[in-house]
Design an enzyme around this catalytic site. Structure first.
Site, PDB file in Angstrom:
ATOM      1  N   ARG A  52       0.816  -1.230   0.000  1.00 23.01           N
ATOM      2  CA  ARG A  52       0.000   0.000   0.000  1.00 23.01           C
ATOM      3  C   ARG A  52       0.847   1.276   0.000  1.00 23.01           C
ATOM      4  O   ARG A  52       0.388   2.333   0.402  1.00 23.01           O
ATOM      5  CB  ARG A  52      -0.974   0.015   1.181  1.00 23.01           C
ATOM      6  CG  ARG A  52      -1.943  -1.147   1.156  1.00 23.01           C
ATOM      7  CD  ARG A  52      -3.159  -0.907   2.011  1.00 23.01           C
ATOM      8  NE  ARG A  52      -4.061  -2.029   1.875  1.00 23.01           N
ATOM      9  CZ  ARG A  52      -3.997  -3.125   2.644  1.00 23.01           C
ATOM     10  NH1 ARG A  52      -3.106  -3.201   3.606  1.00 23.01           N
ATOM     11  NH2 ARG A  52      -4.845  -4.102   2.453  1.00 23.01           N
TER      12      ARG A  52
ATOM     13  N   LYS B 282       1.494  11.300 -10.819  1.00 20.86           N
ATOM     14  CA  LYS B 282       0.724  10.372 -11.653  1.00 20.86           C
ATOM     15  C   LYS B 282       1.577   9.138 -11.918  1.00 20.86           C
ATOM     16  O   LYS B 282       2.720   9.254 -12.377  1.00 20.86           O
ATOM     17  CB  LYS B 282       0.337  11.019 -12.983  1.00 20.86           C
ATOM     18  CG  LYS B 282      -0.853  11.946 -12.871  1.00 20.86           C
ATOM     19  CD  LYS B 282      -1.323  12.368 -14.244  1.00 20.86           C
ATOM     20  CE  LYS B 282      -2.526  13.281 -14.166  1.00 20.86           C
ATOM     21  NZ  LYS B 282      -2.915  13.818 -15.480  1.00 20.86           N
TER      22      LYS B 282
ATOM     23  N   GLU C 186       6.675  18.359 -24.391  1.00 22.01           N
ATOM     24  CA  GLU C 186       6.072  18.804 -23.131  1.00 22.01           C
ATOM     25  C   GLU C 186       6.495  20.244 -22.803  1.00 22.01           C
ATOM     26  O   GLU C 186       5.710  21.017 -22.268  1.00 22.01           O
ATOM     27  CB  GLU C 186       6.462  17.871 -21.977  1.00 22.01           C
ATOM     28  CG  GLU C 186       5.917  16.454 -22.081  1.00 22.01           C
ATOM     29  CD  GLU C 186       4.401  16.335 -21.846  1.00 22.01           C
ATOM     30  OE1 GLU C 186       3.754  17.319 -21.431  1.00 22.01           O
ATOM     31  OE2 GLU C 186       3.858  15.244 -22.098  1.00 22.01           O
TER      32      GLU C 186
ATOM     33  N   LYS D 101       4.054  23.537 -13.410  1.00 20.93           N
ATOM     34  CA  LYS D 101       3.391  22.284 -13.038  1.00 20.93           C
ATOM     35  C   LYS D 101       3.138  22.242 -11.538  1.00 20.93           C
ATOM     36  O   LYS D 101       2.051  21.852 -11.090  1.00 20.93           O
ATOM     37  CB  LYS D 101       4.240  21.083 -13.482  1.00 20.93           C
ATOM     38  CG  LYS D 101       3.582  19.777 -13.076  1.00 20.93           C
ATOM     39  CD  LYS D 101       3.963  18.607 -13.905  1.00 20.93           C
ATOM     40  CE  LYS D 101       3.044  17.439 -13.569  1.00 20.93           C
ATOM     41  NZ  LYS D 101       3.322  16.240 -14.317  1.00 20.93           N
TER      42      LYS D 101
ATOM     43  N   GLU E 202      -6.636  16.115 -10.202  1.00 21.83           N
ATOM     44  CA  GLU E 202      -7.218  16.468 -11.502  1.00 21.83           C
ATOM     45  C   GLU E 202      -8.749  16.498 -11.506  1.00 21.83           C
ATOM     46  O   GLU E 202      -9.393  15.889 -12.350  1.00 21.83           O
ATOM     47  CB  GLU E 202      -6.694  15.517 -12.587  1.00 21.83           C
ATOM     48  CG  GLU E 202      -6.797  16.134 -13.972  1.00 21.83           C
ATOM     49  CD  GLU E 202      -6.104  15.302 -15.045  1.00 21.83           C
ATOM     50  OE1 GLU E 202      -4.897  15.080 -14.942  1.00 21.83           O
ATOM     51  OE2 GLU E 202      -6.808  14.901 -15.984  1.00 21.83           O
TER      52      GLU E 202
ATOM     53  N   ARG F 210      -5.888  20.913 -13.098  1.00 26.13           N
ATOM     54  CA  ARG F 210      -4.755  20.063 -13.519  1.00 26.13           C
ATOM     55  C   ARG F 210      -4.943  19.557 -14.947  1.00 26.13           C
ATOM     56  O   ARG F 210      -3.962  19.274 -15.649  1.00 26.13           O
ATOM     57  CB  ARG F 210      -4.551  18.880 -12.553  1.00 26.13           C
ATOM     58  CG  ARG F 210      -3.343  18.063 -12.939  1.00 26.13           C
ATOM     59  CD  ARG F 210      -2.844  17.141 -11.866  1.00 26.13           C
ATOM     60  NE  ARG F 210      -1.684  16.410 -12.340  1.00 26.13           N
ATOM     61  CZ  ARG F 210      -0.890  15.681 -11.584  1.00 26.13           C
ATOM     62  NH1 ARG F 210      -1.131  15.587 -10.298  1.00 26.13           N
ATOM     63  NH2 ARG F 210       0.152  15.047 -12.100  1.00 26.13           N
TER      64      ARG F 210
ATOM     65  N   ASN G  58      -2.975  18.645 -19.660  1.00 26.45           N
ATOM     66  CA  ASN G  58      -3.243  17.681 -20.733  1.00 26.45           C
ATOM     67  C   ASN G  58      -3.361  18.366 -22.092  1.00 26.45           C
ATOM     68  O   ASN G  58      -3.815  17.743 -23.062  1.00 26.45           O
ATOM     69  CB  ASN G  58      -4.533  16.904 -20.448  1.00 26.45           C
ATOM     70  CG  ASN G  58      -4.440  16.137 -19.148  1.00 26.45           C
ATOM     71  OD1 ASN G  58      -3.353  15.708 -18.767  1.00 26.45           O
ATOM     72  ND2 ASN G  58      -5.555  15.988 -18.452  1.00 26.45           N
TER      73      ASN G  58
ATOM     74  N   HIS H 191      -2.824  16.507 -25.252  1.00 21.72           N
ATOM     75  CA  HIS H 191      -2.724  15.082 -24.911  1.00 21.72           C
ATOM     76  C   HIS H 191      -3.937  14.262 -25.324  1.00 21.72           C
ATOM     77  O   HIS H 191      -3.816  13.055 -25.530  1.00 21.72           O
ATOM     78  CB  HIS H 191      -2.499  14.906 -23.402  1.00 21.72           C
ATOM     79  CG  HIS H 191      -1.091  15.214 -22.976  1.00 21.72           C
ATOM     80  ND1 HIS H 191      -0.503  16.446 -23.185  1.00 21.72           N
ATOM     81  CD2 HIS H 191      -0.135  14.451 -22.362  1.00 21.72           C
ATOM     82  CE1 HIS H 191       0.728  16.432 -22.713  1.00 21.72           C
ATOM     83  NE2 HIS H 191       0.976  15.229 -22.213  1.00 21.72           N
TER      84      HIS H 191
ATOM     85  N   HIS I  77      -2.497  11.324 -27.170  1.00 27.02           N
ATOM     86  CA  HIS I  77      -2.560   9.935 -26.690  1.00 27.02           C
ATOM     87  C   HIS I  77      -3.210   9.028 -27.732  1.00 27.02           C
ATOM     88  O   HIS I  77      -2.807   7.876 -27.916  1.00 27.02           O
ATOM     89  CB  HIS I  77      -3.363   9.845 -25.384  1.00 27.02           C
ATOM     90  CG  HIS I  77      -2.552  10.171 -24.165  1.00 27.02           C
ATOM     91  ND1 HIS I  77      -3.094  10.294 -22.917  1.00 27.02           N
ATOM     92  CD2 HIS I  77      -1.227  10.390 -24.002  1.00 27.02           C
ATOM     93  CE1 HIS I  77      -2.146  10.575 -22.043  1.00 27.02           C
ATOM     94  NE2 HIS I  77      -1.004  10.653 -22.675  1.00 27.02           N
TER      95      HIS I  77
ATOM     96  N   HIS J 185       5.955   9.819 -27.231  1.00 16.83           N
ATOM     97  CA  HIS J 185       4.902  10.585 -26.559  1.00 16.83           C
ATOM     98  C   HIS J 185       4.979  12.070 -26.955  1.00 16.83           C
ATOM     99  O   HIS J 185       3.989  12.679 -27.347  1.00 16.83           O
ATOM    100  CB  HIS J 185       5.060  10.410 -25.041  1.00 16.83           C
ATOM    101  CG  HIS J 185       4.088  11.214 -24.243  1.00 16.83           C
ATOM    102  ND1 HIS J 185       2.742  10.921 -24.197  1.00 16.83           N
ATOM    103  CD2 HIS J 185       4.260  12.318 -23.466  1.00 16.83           C
ATOM    104  CE1 HIS J 185       2.128  11.799 -23.421  1.00 16.83           C
ATOM    105  NE2 HIS J 185       3.025  12.655 -22.968  1.00 16.83           N
TER     106      HIS J 185
HETATM  107  N1  GLY Z   1       1.357  15.014 -17.335  1.00 17.11           N
HETATM  108  C1  GLY Z   1       0.189  15.671 -16.912  1.00 17.11           C
HETATM  109  C2  GLY Z   1       0.015  15.666 -15.439  1.00 17.11           C
HETATM  110  O1  GLY Z   1       0.911  15.293 -14.692  1.00 17.11           O
HETATM  111  O2  GLY Z   1      -1.043  16.047 -14.997  1.00 17.11           O
END
Ligand code: GLY
Length: 348
Positions: free
Chosen positions: A117, A139, A181, A212, A222, A226, A230, A233, A237, A249
């Protein structure tokens, strides 16, 4: 040396240095147990695999080396890592070091977040992409057959140590991957200028991570702002998945940003001058802006995205550089706008 503190569900420091001379002071006090697992990939291992060894000389160290590339971010490698930790008797006191790029970081982070955990995770990114984005913010993920990052957690590291010396080992393709990015940040905030992008140094990484950090502190999981991170993205993606992860990516995010600009143009009626500024930025990393996939196939792939809400997605659109916002758009409307863009460039 640059430092940033992230105050999220865990408070931790990011260090950006030109070498590892601050590693003992900044990271080692957090490495408490007897055992350390360094998770890395074959490329990083060949180039700088031994770089951290001296710091952990007094620990019991295991190294888990995965094959480089997005295809390794899967359930099999996740199981391999957590079973290896268990076989070596890792406890909650022990530490996982994510030593590599985005794939290693996401996979090692997911393993660290779930094993018992959650055990201590230290991120030591070795690529520009991981340094400016994926190593920070918590993330973690693996990919499923249905799509990228579909299984994961929010789990903050205990420290992030960025040694820009590692980035000097990167091939041009990998730098371009990270620049995707970086360009995203320049759309989100006017603190990142194209002159900064050209320098590709510690100051640029600091500027990106400050943007960030500020967003993650406001909305770690998010549920709101947040999602701005994206930008590019949603489509990116989809293209990455359609290419079977053959395209990087960052390369896909840049293509996704092209669509985001074109869609923003249609939503807001942006002026030619604004669009030209945006394209200058998109061109600043010398990426291929073209896309081999149809609007139809991209929209089909977006339908499998975890960020879909019913028949709609939260799409990041831009009114100007530094003025991004989240708009809910039906996937069918996205498809129409992408088709419109496709026919406009095909008719040129
Ligand atoms: N890569 C996008 C984020 O960390 O929210």
């Amino acid at each position: 040396m640059y430092e940033l503190k992230v105050r999220a569900s865990k408070t931790y420091d990011i260090t950006i240095a030109e070498d590892l001379s601050f590693f003992s002071e900044r990271v080692m006090p957090l490495v408490k147990g007897e055992s350390v697992a360094i998770i890395t990939d074959d490329k990083v291992n060949a180039l700088c695999g031994g770089a951290l060894d001296d710091f952990f000389a007094a620990k019991r160290v295991i190294k888990i080396v995965i094959r480089h590339g997005e295809k390794s971010k899967d359930a099999a490698n996740f199981m391999k890592i957590i079973n290896t930790l268990a076989e070596h008797g890792f406890t909650r006191e022990d530490t996982v070091i994510a030593f590599g790029g985005g794939v290693v970081g996401d996979l090692a982070g997911f393993a660290a977040s779930t094993y018992m955990r959650g055990i201590t995770l230290i991120a030591v990114p070795t690529t520009l992409l991981a340094a400016v984005d994926s190593s920070v913010g918590g993330k973690t993920a693996i990919d499923l057959n249905a799509g990228k990052n579909l299984c994961g957690t929010f789990y903050q590291p205990s420290a992030v140590y960025i040694n820009t010396g590692f980035l000097k080992t990167l091939p041009v393709k990998e730098i371009k991957n990270g620049l995707g990015e970086v360009i995203k940040y320049a759309f989100l905030s006017d603190t990142v200028k194209d002159t900064d992008i050209r320098k590709r140094d510690a100051a640029l990484i600091y500027k990106c991570l400050k943007i960030k950090r500020d967003i993650v502190e406001k909305d770690e999981r998010e549920s709101g702002c947040r999602a701005l991170l994206n930008f590019g993205h949603t489509v990116g993606h989809a293209i990455e998945k359609l290419s079977g992860y053959k395209l990087s990516h960052g390369a896909c995010v840049v293509k996704g940003m092209v669509y985001a600009v074109e869609i923003s143009k249609r939503i807001y009626g942006l002026s030619d001058g604004t669009v030209a500024k945006m394209y200058a930025l998109l061109n600043s990393g010398k990426h291929d802006l073209s896309c081999a996939y149809s609007a139809e196939s991209i929209a089909g792939q977006i339908s499998a995205d975890k960020k879909r809400y019913g028949d709609s997605v939260n799409f990041v659109a831009v009114k100007d550089l530094g003025r991004a916002e989240i708009v809910k758009i039906k996937i069918s409307d996205l498809k129409d706008m992408m088709s419109d863009y496709e026919s406009s460039f095909k008719s040129v």
